[in-house]
Motif scaffolding. Sequence first.
Motif, PDB file in Angstrom:
ATOM      1  N   LEU A 152      -9.261   9.341   1.163  1.00  0.00           N
ATOM      2  CA  LEU A 152      -8.760  10.686   2.117  1.00  0.00           C
ATOM      3  C   LEU A 152      -9.180  10.278   3.304  1.00  0.00           C
ATOM      4  N   VAL A 153      -7.831   9.755   4.242  1.00  0.00           N
ATOM      5  CA  VAL A 153      -8.526   9.541   5.542  1.00  0.00           C
ATOM      6  C   VAL A 153      -7.786  11.251   6.563  1.00  0.00           C
ATOM      7  N   ALA A 154      -8.536  11.497   7.404  1.00  0.00           N
ATOM      8  CA  ALA A 154      -8.203  12.572   8.579  1.00  0.00           C
ATOM      9  C   ALA A 154      -7.924  12.268  10.139  1.00  0.00           C
ATOM     10  N   MET A 165       1.290  -1.121  -0.006  1.00  0.00           N
ATOM     11  CA  MET A 165      -0.466  -0.244   0.308  1.00  0.00           C
ATOM     12  C   MET A 165       0.718   0.788  -0.025  1.00  0.00           C
ATOM     13  N   ARG A 166       0.769   2.130  -1.087  1.00  0.00           N
ATOM     14  CA  ARG A 166       1.174   3.381  -0.758  1.00  0.00           C
ATOM     15  C   ARG A 166       0.297   4.428   0.368  1.00  0.00           C
ATOM     16  N   ILE A 167       1.359   5.188   1.487  1.00  0.00           N
ATOM     17  CA  ILE A 167       0.400   6.071   1.941  1.00  0.00           C
ATOM     18  C   ILE A 167       1.141   7.673   1.818  1.00  0.00           C
ATOM     19  N   LEU A 168       0.987   8.491   1.814  1.00  0.00           N
ATOM     20  CA  LEU A 168       1.063   9.771   2.150  1.00  0.00           C
ATOM     21  C   LEU A 168       0.828  10.204   2.907  1.00  0.00           C
ATOM     22  N   HIS A 169       0.973  10.513   3.810  1.00  0.00           N
ATOM     23  CA  HIS A 169       0.865  11.776   5.349  1.00  0.00           C
ATOM     24  C   HIS A 169       1.259  13.035   5.106  1.00  0.00           C
ATOM     25  N   ILE A 170       0.020  14.009   5.432  1.00  0.00           N
ATOM     26  CA  ILE A 170       0.334  15.783   4.834  1.00  0.00           C
ATOM     27  C   ILE A 170      -0.135  15.898   6.310  1.00  0.00           C
ATOM     28  N   LEU A 171       1.300  16.622   6.668  1.00  0.00           N
ATOM     29  CA  LEU A 171       1.248  17.450   8.179  1.00  0.00           C
ATOM     30  C   LEU A 171       1.616  19.090   7.974  1.00  0.00           C
ATOM     31  N   ASN A 172       1.681  19.678   8.985  1.00  0.00           N
ATOM     32  CA  ASN A 172       2.274  20.740   8.659  1.00  0.00           C
ATOM     33  C   ASN A 172       4.060  20.941   8.758  1.00  0.00           C
ATOM     34  N   HIS A 173       4.335  20.261   9.647  1.00  0.00           N
ATOM     35  CA  HIS A 173       5.967  20.041   9.411  1.00  0.00           C
ATOM     36  C   HIS A 173       6.347  19.020  10.083  1.00  0.00           C
ATOM     37  N   VAL A 209      -4.209   8.741   1.586  1.00  0.00           N
ATOM     38  CA  VAL A 209      -3.578  10.481   1.109  1.00  0.00           C
ATOM     39  C   VAL A 209      -4.266  10.921   3.001  1.00  0.00           C
ATOM     40  N   HIS A 210      -3.167  10.801   4.360  1.00  0.00           N
ATOM     41  CA  HIS A 210      -3.898  10.936   5.170  1.00  0.00           C
ATOM     42  C   HIS A 210      -3.472  12.037   6.049  1.00  0.00           C
ATOM     43  N   ALA A 211      -4.046  12.700   6.320  1.00  0.00           N
ATOM     44  CA  ALA A 211      -4.066  14.415   6.608  1.00  0.00           C
ATOM     45  C   ALA A 211      -3.978  14.341   8.029  1.00  0.00           C
ATOM     46  N   HIS A 212      -3.978  14.847   8.460  1.00  0.00           N
ATOM     47  CA  HIS A 212      -3.587  15.234  10.034  1.00  0.00           C
ATOM     48  C   HIS A 212      -3.697  16.761  10.173  1.00  0.00           C
TER      49      HIS A 212
END
Length: 355
Positions: free
Chosen positions: A108-110, A1-9, A86-89
């Motif tokens: 899209l997961v949050a 599985m290809r997983i991308l986490h999105i964070l501010n920093h 895509v996992h956005a936090h």
Amino acid sequence: MRILHILNHVREIGNGIVNVAVDLACLQAKNHHDVAVASAGGEYETLLTKYGVKHFELDQTRTPVNLIHATRRYRGIIKEFQPDIVHAHMMTGVVLGRVLKASADYALVATVHNEFQRSAILMGLADRVIAVSHAVAKSMARRGIPERKLQVVSNGTLGSVRTRSMKEYLPVELQHPAIATVAGMYQRKGISELIAAFAQIASDFPQAHLYIVGNGPEKHIFEEKAQATGFSQRIHFAGFQPEPQRYLLAADIFVLASHRDPSPLVIPEAREAGCAIIATNVDGIPEALDNGRAGVLVPVKDSSALANALTKLLSQPSLLHHWQDQAQQNIDRLTVGRVNQETLAVYSELKIGVL
């Protein structure tokens, strides 16, 4: 599985949201998934690289010009990495993920960490919304997020890739009895009430000291409050500590006096360290303390109730030892491994098309 986490920093500043995401990314890569993180960068980049997590630079600063650049940059990241998930936090990441989802094939997961923020409602733009406690899930449902979208994955931090085993840390030298808190220096963390409670009991327990570990924009307010108590020589501001476990291991009592706290990561650590715990009965804190079986719960914004709880523990050694022992019971569920497995289950459900 290809997983991308999105964070501010990914800075190492004690930010719980960042810590959760970094733990997940590293464990997922360790479990042979292809994982990347998109953020403005920070000290944890080294750790991510060690675990084989790719890092993409993505500045999500909310100015009109920068958001245009961020949208273009995000589109490029998606094209290059081609994630399944895509996992956005954080809120901006969810919005970016939803706006550009139409042109890409990902779910899209949050994760909702701070549901008390008004912008948390935007997390509902995701296909699945992970709540870090049952209290957060109930709050988000009341705010209109469909229950079919909600999934509870309670926070856990024990066994984190960011830290060593608790037994490997050396306790700092504190004066005893030692009362400690580890928290960001914000009013919502209840630091004012903790200082007021300590001032109420300081004369009765002249050997007691209070250690406040953490940093933040309102630290000067609390330092002024401490100075005004007349016991400032026994109230110690330790600032940000990269290894707060050393204070937890040395403390007799750990206090978390938060006004709002969806699922604090420090409570599992304080439990593992064997502190007697006093915390406010709000949001996800009771869940983290097994609904009062692993720590003493007190009302929010009530320094007198907090002072009474401190008095009982400080005046009754057997009671203090009872709560120190209780804290360490049933902590197996508070691990990052469990959080990762439950999160992967959410991904898998989405991957097979259950929306």
